[in-house]
Scaffold this motif. Structure first.
Motif, short mmCIF file in Angstrom:
data_model
loop_
_atom_site.label_atom_id
_atom_site.label_comp_id
_atom_site.label_asym_id
_atom_site.label_seq_id
_atom_site.Cartn_x
_atom_site.Cartn_y
_atom_site.Cartn_z
N TYR A 50 0.82 -1.22 0.00
CA TYR A 50 0.00 0.00 0.00
C TYR A 50 0.85 1.26 0.00
O TYR A 50 2.05 1.24 0.29
N PHE A 51 0.18 2.37 -0.34
CA PHE A 51 0.75 3.72 -0.20
C PHE A 51 -0.37 4.59 0.36
O PHE A 51 -1.40 4.78 -0.29
N ILE A 52 -0.17 5.11 1.58
CA ILE A 52 -1.20 5.92 2.24
C ILE A 52 -0.54 7.15 2.85
O ILE A 52 0.66 7.15 3.16
N THR A 53 -1.31 8.19 3.04
CA THR A 53 -0.80 9.42 3.63
C THR A 53 -1.88 10.01 4.54
O THR A 53 -3.07 9.78 4.32
N GLY A 54 -1.43 10.74 5.58
CA GLY A 54 -2.44 11.26 6.49
C GLY A 54 -1.90 12.18 7.55
O GLY A 54 -0.76 12.67 7.48
N ILE A 55 -2.73 12.38 8.57
CA ILE A 55 -2.49 13.39 9.60
C ILE A 55 -2.62 12.78 11.00
O ILE A 55 -3.28 11.76 11.17
N PRO A 56 -2.02 13.43 12.00
CA PRO A 56 -2.17 12.95 13.38
C PRO A 56 -3.47 13.45 13.99
O PRO A 56 -4.02 14.47 13.55
N THR A 57 -3.94 12.73 15.00
CA THR A 57 -5.12 13.18 15.75
C THR A 57 -4.75 13.57 17.18
O THR A 57 -5.60 14.03 17.93
N HIS A 58 -3.47 13.37 17.54
CA HIS A 58 -3.05 13.59 18.93
C HIS A 58 -2.12 14.80 19.07
O HIS A 58 -1.69 15.10 20.18
N GLU A 59 -1.82 15.47 17.97
CA GLU A 59 -0.94 16.63 18.03
C GLU A 59 -1.27 17.59 16.89
O GLU A 59 -2.08 17.29 16.01
N ARG A 60 -0.62 18.73 16.88
CA ARG A 60 -0.87 19.74 15.88
C ARG A 60 -0.50 19.25 14.49
O ARG A 60 0.51 18.57 14.30
N ILE A 61 -1.32 19.58 13.50
CA ILE A 61 -1.08 19.16 12.12
C ILE A 61 -0.16 20.18 11.44
O ILE A 61 -0.47 21.37 11.36
N ASN A 62 0.99 19.70 10.98
CA ASN A 62 1.93 20.55 10.24
C ASN A 62 2.77 19.65 9.33
O ASN A 62 2.54 18.45 9.24
N SER A 63 3.76 20.23 8.66
CA SER A 63 4.56 19.46 7.71
C SER A 63 5.42 18.40 8.39
O SER A 63 5.86 17.44 7.74
N THR A 64 5.67 18.57 9.68
CA THR A 64 6.48 17.59 10.42
C THR A 64 5.66 16.41 10.91
O THR A 64 6.11 15.26 10.89
N TYR A 93 9.54 -11.27 2.56
CA TYR A 93 10.25 -10.02 2.82
C TYR A 93 9.22 -8.88 2.83
O TYR A 93 8.42 -8.75 1.90
N THR A 94 9.25 -8.10 3.89
CA THR A 94 8.35 -6.95 4.02
C THR A 94 9.16 -5.72 4.38
O THR A 94 10.02 -5.77 5.27
N GLN A 95 8.90 -4.63 3.68
CA GLN A 95 9.57 -3.36 3.95
C GLN A 95 8.52 -2.28 4.16
O GLN A 95 7.67 -2.06 3.30
N LYS A 96 8.58 -1.62 5.31
CA LYS A 96 7.63 -0.56 5.65
C LYS A 96 8.38 0.75 5.84
O LYS A 96 9.35 0.80 6.61
N ALA A 97 7.94 1.80 5.15
CA ALA A 97 8.65 3.07 5.17
C ALA A 97 7.75 4.20 5.61
O ALA A 97 6.56 4.24 5.27
N PHE A 98 8.33 5.13 6.36
CA PHE A 98 7.65 6.35 6.80
C PHE A 98 8.37 7.53 6.15
O PHE A 98 9.55 7.76 6.39
N TRP A 99 7.63 8.27 5.32
CA TRP A 99 8.22 9.25 4.43
C TRP A 99 7.64 10.63 4.73
O TRP A 99 6.44 10.87 4.60
N ASN A 100 8.50 11.55 5.11
CA ASN A 100 8.07 12.93 5.40
C ASN A 100 7.99 13.74 4.10
O ASN A 100 8.80 14.64 3.87
N ILE A 101 7.02 13.42 3.28
CA ILE A 101 6.97 14.02 1.94
C ILE A 101 6.55 15.48 1.96
O ILE A 101 6.71 16.19 0.96
N TYR A 102 6.02 15.97 3.09
CA TYR A 102 5.57 17.37 3.15
C TYR A 102 6.63 18.30 3.70
O TYR A 102 6.42 19.51 3.77
N GLN A 103 7.78 17.76 4.09
CA GLN A 103 8.89 18.58 4.55
C GLN A 103 9.81 18.94 3.37
O GLN A 103 9.79 18.28 2.33
N PHE A 104 10.61 19.96 3.57
CA PHE A 104 11.58 20.35 2.55
C PHE A 104 12.55 19.20 2.29
O PHE A 104 13.08 18.61 3.23
N SER A 105 12.77 18.85 1.04
CA SER A 105 13.62 17.75 0.56
C SER A 105 13.02 16.37 0.80
O SER A 105 13.60 15.36 0.41
N SER A 106 11.85 16.29 1.44
CA SER A 106 11.09 15.04 1.61
C SER A 106 11.94 13.88 2.12
O SER A 106 12.10 12.86 1.45
N PRO A 107 12.50 13.98 3.33
CA PRO A 107 13.36 12.89 3.83
C PRO A 107 12.54 11.70 4.32
O PRO A 107 11.36 11.84 4.66
#
Length: 284
Positions: A50-64, A93-107
Protein backbone atom coordinates in the motif's frame (compact mmCIF):
# COMPACT_ATOMS: atom_id res chain seq x y z
CA UNK A 1 -9.33 7.87 26.55
CA UNK A 2 -6.45 6.37 24.56
CA UNK A 3 -7.29 2.93 25.96
CA UNK A 4 -11.09 3.23 25.73
CA UNK A 5 -11.33 4.01 22.01
CA UNK A 6 -9.38 0.93 20.84
CA UNK A 7 -11.33 -1.36 23.17
CA UNK A 8 -14.67 0.00 21.90
CA UNK A 9 -13.64 -0.57 18.27
CA UNK A 10 -12.65 -4.17 19.02
CA UNK A 11 -15.89 -4.91 20.92
CA UNK A 12 -17.95 -3.45 18.08
CA UNK A 13 -16.00 -5.51 15.58
CA UNK A 14 -16.55 -8.78 17.44
CA UNK A 15 -20.28 -7.99 17.62
CA UNK A 16 -20.33 -7.70 13.82
CA UNK A 17 -18.25 -10.82 13.37
CA UNK A 18 -20.63 -13.22 15.05
CA UNK A 19 -23.77 -11.87 13.42
CA UNK A 20 -25.50 -14.66 11.48
CA UNK A 21 -25.79 -14.57 7.68
CA UNK A 22 -27.67 -16.70 5.18
CA UNK A 23 -24.50 -18.00 3.60
CA UNK A 24 -22.83 -21.39 3.73
CA UNK A 25 -19.06 -21.69 3.41
CA UNK A 26 -17.56 -24.51 1.40
CA UNK A 27 -14.36 -25.89 2.94
CA UNK A 28 -11.72 -27.44 0.72
CA UNK A 29 -10.92 -31.13 1.07
CA UNK A 30 -7.38 -32.36 1.73
CA UNK A 31 -7.00 -33.35 -1.92
CA UNK A 32 -8.17 -29.93 -3.10
CA UNK A 33 -5.75 -28.17 -0.74
CA UNK A 34 -2.87 -30.32 -2.03
CA UNK A 35 -3.84 -29.47 -5.60
CA UNK A 36 -4.11 -25.76 -4.73
CA UNK A 37 -0.64 -25.68 -3.19
CA UNK A 38 0.80 -27.42 -6.24
CA UNK A 39 -0.73 -24.82 -8.57
CA UNK A 40 -0.16 -21.64 -6.54
CA UNK A 41 2.48 -19.24 -7.95
CA UNK A 42 5.96 -19.51 -6.48
CA UNK A 43 6.17 -15.70 -6.17
CA UNK A 44 3.22 -13.78 -4.67
CA UNK A 45 2.11 -10.98 -2.36
CA UNK A 46 2.62 -11.73 1.33
CA UNK A 47 1.23 -8.86 3.42
CA UNK A 48 -0.78 -6.02 1.88
CA UNK A 49 1.12 -3.60 -0.39
CA UNK A 50 0.00 0.00 0.00
CA UNK A 51 0.75 3.72 -0.20
CA UNK A 52 -1.20 5.92 2.24
CA UNK A 53 -0.80 9.42 3.63
CA UNK A 54 -2.44 11.26 6.49
CA UNK A 55 -2.49 13.39 9.60
CA UNK A 56 -2.17 12.95 13.38
CA UNK A 57 -5.12 13.18 15.75
CA UNK A 58 -3.05 13.59 18.93
CA UNK A 59 -0.94 16.63 18.03
CA UNK A 60 -0.87 19.74 15.88
CA UNK A 61 -1.08 19.16 12.12
CA UNK A 62 1.93 20.55 10.24
CA UNK A 63 4.56 19.46 7.71
CA UNK A 64 6.48 17.59 10.42
CA UNK A 65 3.60 15.60 11.92
CA UNK A 66 1.99 14.60 8.59
CA UNK A 67 3.58 11.88 6.48
CA UNK A 68 3.17 9.07 3.97
CA UNK A 69 3.53 5.39 4.78
CA UNK A 70 4.03 2.60 2.30
CA UNK A 71 4.63 -1.13 2.48
CA UNK A 72 6.09 -3.65 0.02
CA UNK A 73 5.73 -7.33 0.84
CA UNK A 74 6.22 -10.55 -1.12
CA UNK A 75 6.50 -14.30 -0.60
CA UNK A 76 8.60 -16.96 -2.32
CA UNK A 77 7.69 -20.65 -2.07
CA UNK A 78 10.76 -22.85 -1.61
CA UNK A 79 8.85 -26.14 -1.54
CA UNK A 80 5.26 -27.18 -2.11
CA UNK A 81 3.56 -29.82 0.07
CA UNK A 82 6.47 -32.24 -0.16
CA UNK A 83 7.80 -31.86 3.39
CA UNK A 84 6.66 -34.09 6.30
CA UNK A 85 3.05 -33.56 7.46
CA UNK A 86 2.16 -31.94 4.10
CA UNK A 87 3.93 -28.73 5.12
CA UNK A 88 5.69 -26.27 2.82
CA UNK A 89 8.67 -23.94 3.20
CA UNK A 90 8.76 -20.29 2.14
CA UNK A 91 10.62 -17.00 2.41
CA UNK A 92 8.98 -13.58 2.90
CA UNK A 93 10.25 -10.02 2.82
CA UNK A 94 8.35 -6.95 4.02
CA UNK A 95 9.57 -3.36 3.95
CA UNK A 96 7.63 -0.56 5.65
CA UNK A 97 8.65 3.07 5.17
CA UNK A 98 7.65 6.35 6.80
CA UNK A 99 8.22 9.25 4.43
CA UNK A 100 8.07 12.93 5.40
CA UNK A 101 6.97 14.02 1.94
CA UNK A 102 5.57 17.37 3.15
CA UNK A 103 8.89 18.58 4.55
CA UNK A 104 11.58 20.35 2.55
CA UNK A 105 13.62 17.75 0.56
CA UNK A 106 11.09 15.04 1.61
CA UNK A 107 13.36 12.89 3.83
CA UNK A 108 12.57 9.36 4.95
CA UNK A 109 12.01 9.28 8.70
CA UNK A 110 12.26 5.50 9.10
CA UNK A 111 12.41 2.27 7.11
CA UNK A 112 11.77 -1.12 8.76
CA UNK A 113 12.96 -4.37 7.16
CA UNK A 114 11.34 -7.72 7.98
CA UNK A 115 12.70 -10.89 6.29
CA UNK A 116 11.41 -14.29 7.47
CA UNK A 117 11.80 -18.02 6.88
CA UNK A 118 8.52 -19.86 7.37
CA UNK A 119 6.85 -23.26 7.43
CA UNK A 120 3.15 -23.56 6.57
CA UNK A 121 0.86 -26.45 7.54
CA UNK A 122 -2.86 -26.73 6.58
CA UNK A 123 -5.03 -28.12 9.39
CA UNK A 124 -8.08 -30.36 8.85
CA UNK A 125 -11.24 -31.33 10.74
CA UNK A 126 -12.58 -34.85 11.27
CA UNK A 127 -14.21 -34.75 7.81
CA UNK A 128 -10.80 -34.10 6.24
CA UNK A 129 -11.74 -30.55 5.25
CA UNK A 130 -9.37 -27.66 5.85
CA UNK A 131 -10.30 -25.51 8.84
CA UNK A 132 -7.13 -23.52 9.39
CA UNK A 133 -3.52 -22.85 8.57
CA UNK A 134 -0.61 -22.92 11.03
CA UNK A 135 2.53 -20.91 10.23
CA UNK A 136 5.87 -21.20 12.06
CA UNK A 137 8.35 -18.44 11.22
CA UNK A 138 11.85 -17.31 12.13
CA UNK A 139 11.74 -13.51 11.84
CA UNK A 140 14.11 -10.58 11.92
CA UNK A 141 13.05 -6.93 11.99
CA UNK A 142 15.32 -3.90 12.05
CA UNK A 143 15.67 -0.35 10.79
CA UNK A 144 19.13 -0.86 9.28
CA UNK A 145 20.78 1.87 11.34
CA UNK A 146 23.73 1.79 13.73
CA UNK A 147 24.80 3.44 16.96
CA UNK A 148 22.06 5.00 19.12
CA UNK A 149 19.56 4.88 16.22
CA UNK A 150 19.76 1.10 15.82
CA UNK A 151 16.53 -0.81 16.46
CA UNK A 152 16.23 -4.54 15.88
CA UNK A 153 14.71 -7.72 17.24
CA UNK A 154 14.37 -11.38 16.32
CA UNK A 155 11.64 -13.84 17.15
CA UNK A 156 10.25 -17.29 16.57
CA UNK A 157 6.55 -16.88 15.84
CA UNK A 158 3.59 -19.22 15.54
CA UNK A 159 0.38 -18.06 13.84
CA UNK A 160 -3.00 -19.69 13.33
CA UNK A 161 -5.37 -18.52 10.58
CA UNK A 162 -9.01 -19.66 10.40
CA UNK A 163 -12.52 -18.64 9.35
CA UNK A 164 -15.01 -17.90 12.12
CA UNK A 165 -17.93 -17.71 9.71
CA UNK A 166 -18.65 -16.91 6.06
CA UNK A 167 -17.58 -13.30 6.38
CA UNK A 168 -15.09 -13.32 9.22
CA UNK A 169 -11.50 -14.53 9.38
CA UNK A 170 -9.22 -14.55 12.40
CA UNK A 171 -5.46 -14.79 12.76
CA UNK A 172 -3.77 -15.03 16.14
CA UNK A 173 0.00 -14.86 16.37
CA UNK A 174 2.43 -15.23 19.24
CA UNK A 175 6.21 -14.85 19.32
CA UNK A 176 9.25 -15.70 21.44
CA UNK A 177 11.70 -12.79 21.07
CA UNK A 178 15.49 -13.09 21.28
CA UNK A 179 18.55 -10.90 20.62
CA UNK A 180 16.75 -7.61 21.16
CA UNK A 181 17.92 -6.20 24.50
CA UNK A 182 21.01 -4.41 23.17
CA UNK A 183 19.12 -1.98 20.91
CA UNK A 184 15.74 -1.79 22.66
CA UNK A 185 15.68 -3.56 26.06
CA UNK A 186 12.11 -2.49 26.93
CA UNK A 187 10.60 -3.40 23.55
CA UNK A 188 8.29 -6.07 25.00
CA UNK A 189 6.62 -3.45 27.20
CA UNK A 190 5.26 -1.95 23.97
CA UNK A 191 5.11 -4.78 21.43
CA UNK A 192 3.98 -7.57 23.75
CA UNK A 193 4.08 -11.28 22.97
CA UNK A 194 1.41 -11.53 20.29
CA UNK A 195 -1.42 -10.00 18.29
CA UNK A 196 -4.88 -10.76 16.92
CA UNK A 197 -6.05 -9.84 13.43
CA UNK A 198 -9.74 -10.08 12.57
CA UNK A 199 -11.21 -9.28 9.15
CA UNK A 200 -14.90 -8.85 8.35
CA UNK A 201 -16.47 -8.64 4.87
CA UNK A 202 -19.17 -5.99 5.24
CA UNK A 203 -19.88 -6.48 1.56
CA UNK A 204 -17.95 -9.47 0.17
CA UNK A 205 -15.10 -8.50 -2.17
CA UNK A 206 -16.26 -4.87 -2.02
CA UNK A 207 -16.13 -3.45 1.52
CA UNK A 208 -13.87 -4.96 4.21
CA UNK A 209 -13.09 -4.03 7.81
CA UNK A 210 -9.82 -5.16 9.45
CA UNK A 211 -8.79 -4.74 13.08
CA UNK A 212 -5.33 -5.67 14.36
CA UNK A 213 -4.79 -5.52 18.13
CA UNK A 214 -1.55 -5.84 20.07
CA UNK A 215 -1.11 -5.57 23.86
CA UNK A 216 2.16 -4.53 25.45
CA UNK A 217 3.75 -6.58 28.22
CA UNK A 218 2.49 -5.16 31.51
CA UNK A 219 -0.71 -3.98 33.16
CA UNK A 220 -0.77 -0.50 31.64
CA UNK A 221 -2.01 0.08 28.06
CA UNK A 222 1.04 0.27 25.83
CA UNK A 223 -0.20 -1.77 22.90
CA UNK A 224 -1.75 -0.70 19.63
CA UNK A 225 -4.93 -1.00 17.57
CA UNK A 226 -4.93 -0.58 13.80
CA UNK A 227 -8.34 -0.29 12.14
CA UNK A 228 -8.61 -0.42 8.35
CA UNK A 229 -11.63 0.10 6.10
CA UNK A 230 -11.12 -1.11 2.50
CA UNK A 231 -13.37 -0.25 -0.43
CA UNK A 232 -12.96 -1.63 -3.96
CA UNK A 233 -14.06 0.80 -6.73
CA UNK A 234 -11.85 -0.91 -9.32
CA UNK A 235 -12.38 -3.93 -11.58
CA UNK A 236 -9.24 -5.67 -10.34
CA UNK A 237 -10.26 -7.91 -7.41
CA UNK A 238 -7.27 -7.06 -5.19
CA UNK A 239 -7.10 -3.27 -5.64
CA UNK A 240 -8.77 -1.13 -2.97
CA UNK A 241 -8.71 2.31 -1.45
CA UNK A 242 -8.09 2.26 2.29
CA UNK A 243 -8.81 4.42 5.32
CA UNK A 244 -6.53 3.48 8.22
CA UNK A 245 -6.48 4.60 11.85
CA UNK A 246 -3.48 3.60 13.94
CA UNK A 247 -3.46 4.36 17.66
CA UNK A 248 -0.83 3.17 20.13
CA UNK A 249 2.86 2.30 20.14
CA UNK A 250 5.45 0.55 17.91
CA UNK A 251 4.09 1.67 14.54
CA UNK A 252 7.77 2.09 13.64
CA UNK A 253 10.85 0.84 15.46
CA UNK A 254 12.70 4.14 15.82
CA UNK A 255 10.08 5.71 18.11
CA UNK A 256 8.37 2.60 19.53
CA UNK A 257 8.14 4.28 22.96
CA UNK A 258 6.12 7.23 21.61
CA UNK A 259 2.32 7.22 21.42
CA UNK A 260 0.96 7.78 17.91
CA UNK A 261 -2.54 8.33 16.57
CA UNK A 262 -2.58 8.66 12.78
CA UNK A 263 -5.39 8.65 10.22
CA UNK A 264 -4.23 7.90 6.68
CA UNK A 265 -5.87 7.31 3.32
CA UNK A 266 -4.61 5.81 0.08
CA UNK A 267 -4.28 2.88 -2.31
CA UNK A 268 -3.75 -0.76 -1.38
CA UNK A 269 -3.10 -4.01 -3.25
CA UNK A 270 -4.65 -6.55 -0.92
CA UNK A 271 -2.96 -9.87 -0.26
CA UNK A 272 -4.94 -12.96 -1.19
CA UNK A 273 -2.54 -15.30 0.61
CA UNK A 274 -5.31 -17.09 2.53
CA UNK A 275 -8.06 -16.88 -0.10
CA UNK A 276 -6.70 -19.93 -1.91
CA UNK A 277 -7.91 -22.18 0.91
CA UNK A 278 -11.56 -21.17 0.43
CA UNK A 279 -14.18 -22.24 -2.04
CA UNK A 280 -16.80 -19.80 -3.26
CA UNK A 281 -19.65 -19.25 -0.82
CA UNK A 282 -23.22 -20.05 -1.77
CA UNK A 283 -26.63 -18.97 -0.53
CA UNK A 284 -29.01 -21.43 1.11
Amino acid sequence: MRAILPVLSVLFFFALSFHSFNLEAQALSREEVDDTIQKMPAFSIHKNNYFITGIPTHERINSTSTDAKYQISFKLLLTRNTLPLDSYLFLTYTQKAFWNIYQFSSPFEEINFNPTLGLGKPLYNKDDQVNGLAILQLEHESNGRDSIFSRSWNNLSLAYHTQLNDRTTLQVKGWLPFLYKTDNPDLLDYIGLGEANISYDIKPKKLILNVIMRKGWGWDWKGAVKTQLLYRPFKMPNQFIMLEWFTGYTESLIDYQEYKSMIRFGFIIKSDEFEIFKKQTRRN
